[in-house]
Design a protein around this motif. Structure first.
Motif, mmCIF file in Angstrom:
data_model
loop_
_atom_site.group_PDB
_atom_site.id
_atom_site.type_symbol
_atom_site.label_atom_id
_atom_site.label_comp_id
_atom_site.label_asym_id
_atom_site.label_seq_id
_atom_site.Cartn_x
_atom_site.Cartn_y
_atom_site.Cartn_z
ATOM 1 N N THR A 106 -11.335 -8.269 1.775
ATOM 2 C CA THR A 106 -9.938 -8.577 2.101
ATOM 3 C C THR A 106 -9.032 -7.430 1.696
ATOM 4 O OG1 THR A 106 -10.256 -10.967 1.915
ATOM 5 C CG2 THR A 106 -8.019 -10.135 1.592
ATOM 6 N N PHE A 107 -9.286 -6.820 0.539
ATOM 7 C CA PHE A 107 -8.482 -5.667 0.118
ATOM 8 C C PHE A 107 -8.625 -4.512 1.110
ATOM 9 C CE2 PHE A 107 -9.015 -7.095 -4.571
ATOM 10 C CZ PHE A 107 -7.992 -8.001 -4.402
ATOM 11 N N ARG A 108 -9.824 -4.296 1.608
ATOM 12 C CA ARG A 108 -10.034 -3.228 2.582
ATOM 13 C C ARG A 108 -9.246 -3.499 3.862
ATOM 14 N NH1 ARG A 108 -16.618 -2.326 2.027
ATOM 15 N NH2 ARG A 108 -16.565 -1.082 0.097
ATOM 16 N N ARG A 109 -9.266 -4.759 4.296
ATOM 17 C CA ARG A 109 -8.533 -5.105 5.508
ATOM 18 C C ARG A 109 -7.032 -4.903 5.304
ATOM 19 N NH1 ARG A 109 -9.999 -9.829 5.708
ATOM 20 N NH2 ARG A 109 -8.101 -10.984 5.215
ATOM 21 N N LEU A 110 -6.526 -5.303 4.155
ATOM 22 C CA LEU A 110 -5.104 -5.113 3.867
ATOM 23 C C LEU A 110 -4.759 -3.630 3.754
ATOM 24 C CD1 LEU A 110 -4.456 -7.916 1.210
ATOM 25 C CD2 LEU A 110 -3.911 -7.941 3.648
ATOM 26 N N TRP A 111 -5.683 -2.842 3.216
ATOM 27 C CA TRP A 111 -5.459 -1.395 3.099
ATOM 28 C C TRP A 111 -5.277 -0.766 4.481
ATOM 29 C CZ3 TRP A 111 -4.927 1.555 -1.324
ATOM 30 C CH2 TRP A 111 -4.940 2.940 -1.146
ATOM 31 N N ARG A 112 -6.089 -1.220 5.446
ATOM 32 C CA ARG A 112 -5.962 -0.686 6.803
ATOM 33 C C ARG A 112 -4.662 -1.128 7.464
ATOM 34 N NH1 ARG A 112 -11.557 -2.215 7.018
ATOM 35 N NH2 ARG A 112 -10.973 -4.119 8.128
ATOM 36 N N ARG A 113 -4.207 -2.319 7.157
ATOM 37 C CA ARG A 113 -2.994 -2.828 7.784
ATOM 38 C C ARG A 113 -1.733 -2.156 7.241
ATOM 39 N NH1 ARG A 113 -3.363 -7.789 10.376
ATOM 40 N NH2 ARG A 113 -1.335 -8.447 9.610
ATOM 41 N N ARG A 114 -1.784 -1.732 5.978
ATOM 42 C CA ARG A 114 -0.686 -0.991 5.350
ATOM 43 C C ARG A 114 0.646 -1.745 5.410
ATOM 44 N NH1 ARG A 114 -1.166 5.031 4.873
ATOM 45 N NH2 ARG A 114 -3.388 5.442 4.802
ATOM 46 N N LYS A 115 0.586 -3.024 5.040
ATOM 47 C CA LYS A 115 1.800 -3.834 4.989
ATOM 48 C C LYS A 115 2.044 -4.235 3.531
ATOM 49 C CE LYS A 115 1.546 -5.745 9.656
ATOM 50 N NZ LYS A 115 1.507 -6.994 10.463
ATOM 51 N N PRO A 116 3.056 -3.658 2.874
ATOM 52 C CA PRO A 116 3.282 -3.931 1.449
ATOM 53 C C PRO A 116 3.503 -5.406 1.126
ATOM 54 C CG PRO A 116 4.533 -2.007 2.156
ATOM 55 C CD PRO A 116 3.964 -2.623 3.401
ATOM 56 N N VAL A 117 4.160 -6.142 2.028
ATOM 57 C CA VAL A 117 4.425 -7.551 1.749
ATOM 58 C C VAL A 117 3.115 -8.323 1.601
ATOM 59 C CG1 VAL A 117 5.418 -9.675 2.677
ATOM 60 C CG2 VAL A 117 6.671 -7.527 2.878
ATOM 61 N N GLU A 118 2.138 -8.019 2.444
ATOM 62 C CA GLU A 118 0.841 -8.696 2.336
ATOM 63 C C GLU A 118 0.153 -8.358 1.023
ATOM 64 O OE1 GLU A 118 -0.324 -9.001 7.086
ATOM 65 O OE2 GLU A 118 -1.359 -7.574 5.778
ATOM 66 N N TRP A 119 0.303 -7.117 0.571
ATOM 67 C CA TRP A 119 -0.294 -6.724 -0.706
ATOM 68 C C TRP A 119 0.376 -7.463 -1.873
ATOM 69 C CZ3 TRP A 119 -4.518 -4.388 -2.348
ATOM 70 C CH2 TRP A 119 -5.257 -3.629 -1.450
ATOM 71 N N VAL A 120 1.677 -7.652 -1.791
ATOM 72 C CA VAL A 120 2.379 -8.382 -2.856
ATOM 73 C C VAL A 120 1.862 -9.817 -2.928
ATOM 74 C CG1 VAL A 120 4.610 -9.299 -3.571
ATOM 75 C CG2 VAL A 120 4.423 -6.929 -2.789
ATOM 76 N N MET A 121 1.704 -10.453 -1.762
ATOM 77 C CA MET A 121 1.250 -11.846 -1.744
ATOM 78 C C MET A 121 -0.183 -11.963 -2.240
ATOM 79 S SD MET A 121 2.960 -13.336 1.729
ATOM 80 C CE MET A 121 4.741 -13.303 1.944
ATOM 81 N N ALA A 122 -1.066 -11.095 -1.739
ATOM 82 C CA ALA A 122 -2.447 -11.138 -2.193
ATOM 83 C C ALA A 122 -2.548 -10.778 -3.671
ATOM 84 C CB ALA A 122 -3.305 -10.181 -1.357
ATOM 85 N N GLY A 123 -1.761 -9.796 -4.102
ATOM 86 C CA GLY A 123 -1.777 -9.406 -5.507
ATOM 87 C C GLY A 123 -1.326 -10.524 -6.424
ATOM 88 N N ALA A 124 -0.313 -11.285 -5.999
ATOM 89 C CA ALA A 124 0.169 -12.400 -6.820
ATOM 90 C C ALA A 124 -0.907 -13.456 -6.993
ATOM 91 C CB ALA A 124 1.427 -13.004 -6.192
ATOM 92 N N ILE A 125 -1.634 -13.754 -5.909
ATOM 93 C CA ILE A 125 -2.677 -14.787 -5.989
ATOM 94 C C ILE A 125 -3.841 -14.322 -6.857
ATOM 95 C CG2 ILE A 125 -4.412 -16.028 -4.639
ATOM 96 C CD1 ILE A 125 -2.401 -16.223 -2.390
ATOM 97 N N VAL A 126 -4.314 -13.094 -6.640
ATOM 98 C CA VAL A 126 -5.439 -12.595 -7.433
ATOM 99 C C VAL A 126 -5.047 -12.493 -8.902
ATOM 100 C CG1 VAL A 126 -6.959 -10.617 -7.796
ATOM 101 C CG2 VAL A 126 -6.468 -11.398 -5.478
ATOM 102 N N TYR A 127 -3.820 -12.059 -9.159
ATOM 103 C CA TYR A 127 -3.340 -11.998 -10.549
ATOM 104 C C TYR A 127 -3.426 -13.378 -11.203
ATOM 105 C CZ TYR A 127 0.006 -11.902 -14.404
ATOM 106 O OH TYR A 127 0.600 -12.046 -15.634
ATOM 107 N N ALA A 128 -2.944 -14.405 -10.492
ATOM 108 C CA ALA A 128 -2.960 -15.754 -11.057
ATOM 109 C C ALA A 128 -4.380 -16.265 -11.275
ATOM 110 C CB ALA A 128 -2.196 -16.712 -10.141
ATOM 111 N N LEU A 129 -5.307 -15.816 -10.451
ATOM 112 C CA LEU A 129 -6.687 -16.287 -10.568
ATOM 113 C C LEU A 129 -7.455 -15.608 -11.696
ATOM 114 C CD1 LEU A 129 -7.733 -16.562 -6.810
ATOM 115 C CD2 LEU A 129 -7.298 -18.439 -8.404
ATOM 116 N N VAL A 130 -7.065 -14.409 -12.084
ATOM 117 C CA VAL A 130 -7.812 -13.701 -13.133
ATOM 118 C C VAL A 130 -7.051 -13.626 -14.456
ATOM 119 C CG1 VAL A 130 -9.007 -12.314 -11.397
ATOM 120 C CG2 VAL A 130 -6.943 -11.412 -12.476
ATOM 121 N N ALA A 131 -5.757 -13.914 -14.455
ATOM 122 C CA ALA A 131 -4.973 -13.822 -15.695
ATOM 123 C C ALA A 131 -5.501 -14.823 -16.724
ATOM 124 C CB ALA A 131 -3.496 -14.084 -15.410
ATOM 125 N N PRO A 132 -5.746 -14.395 -17.956
ATOM 126 C CA PRO A 132 -6.263 -15.317 -18.976
ATOM 127 C C PRO A 132 -5.207 -16.275 -19.503
ATOM 128 C CG PRO A 132 -5.890 -13.157 -19.929
ATOM 129 C CD PRO A 132 -5.651 -13.013 -18.459
#
Length: 228
Positions: A106-132
């Protein structure tokens, strides 16, 4: 301290600009100074701050998170993570490594799309899933990302009423059985729901075709065919 991880989003290129290394390094330098300088300078209020970081951790309904589930299962949330027997930190680290590995396509696909808003949304979810330490009020962070990323999946399974019915049924059954919030799974329901949404997004994304090329790439391709 953990939200400093969002500075890494500055390194994701967009269609208008490349990675912003200078701003990222300046931000990290400010972070290091703010965290370590007061203690090194002997400020009384900063004494013992870093030493207390591995202290007693919240768990259960107040900290629905990956590490919270590990602590609940092990029945121990007071043993520092940096002291033997290292069971909690080992299990949490293995989960984080697995989650990041599964998210790479999914990160690779987002990297190709180069849309910062999508990275912010995906980053927020992954952060919440791994944050202790993901306190219950911190889940406000992922409300919009989940609504946006899960929209296609929600439509496939029948729309929002189906999702509401599933959540409501689980809450009613838990309350009727007297076990609501009484086990690691119901106590960490927000985390598990978020994990389910992200897993479904990974599966749906893996089944999609290749993302469209950026406008410049498409223009170059048209020019190449015209010249041919």
């Amino acid at each position: 301290l953990l939200p400093i991880a969002f500075l890494t989003l500055l390194l994701v290129p967009s269609r208008q600009s490349g990675p912003r290394w200078r701003l990222f390094l300046v931000g990290m330098a400010c972070f290091v100074v703010l965290v370590f300088a007061p203690g090194l300078l002997g400020a009384p209020w900063a004494s013992g701050f870093l030493a207390n970081l591995p202290a007693e951790r919240p768990w259960g309904v107040v900290n629905p998170s990956s590490l919270g589930i590990v602590d609940t299962i092990l029945g121990d949330h007071v043993t520092p993570l940096n002291q033997p027997p290292y069971r909690a930190v080992a299990l949490w680290s293995a989960y984080v490594a697995l989650m990041l590995a599964l998210s790479i396509p999914t990160f690779r696909r987002l990297w190709r799309r180069r849309k910062p808003v999508e990275w912010v949304m995906a980053g927020a979810i992954v952060y919440a899933l791994v944050a202790p330490r993901m306190m219950i009020y911190s889940y406000l962070l992922v409300l919009v990302p989940v609504l946006v990323l899960a929209a296609p999946l929600v439509k496939r399974i029948g729309g929002l009423p189906v999702v509401v019915a599933v959540i409501s049924t689980q809450a009613i059954l838990g309350a009727a059985s007297g076990r609501l919030y009484g086990d690691p799974w119901s106590a960490n329901l927000p985390f598990l729901l978020l994990l389910s949404c992200w897993t479904a997004h990974l599966v749906v994304g893996a089944n999609r075709g290749p993302s469209p090329a950026p406008p410049r790439a498409r223009a170059r391709e048209r020019t190449k065919h015209a010249n041919a």
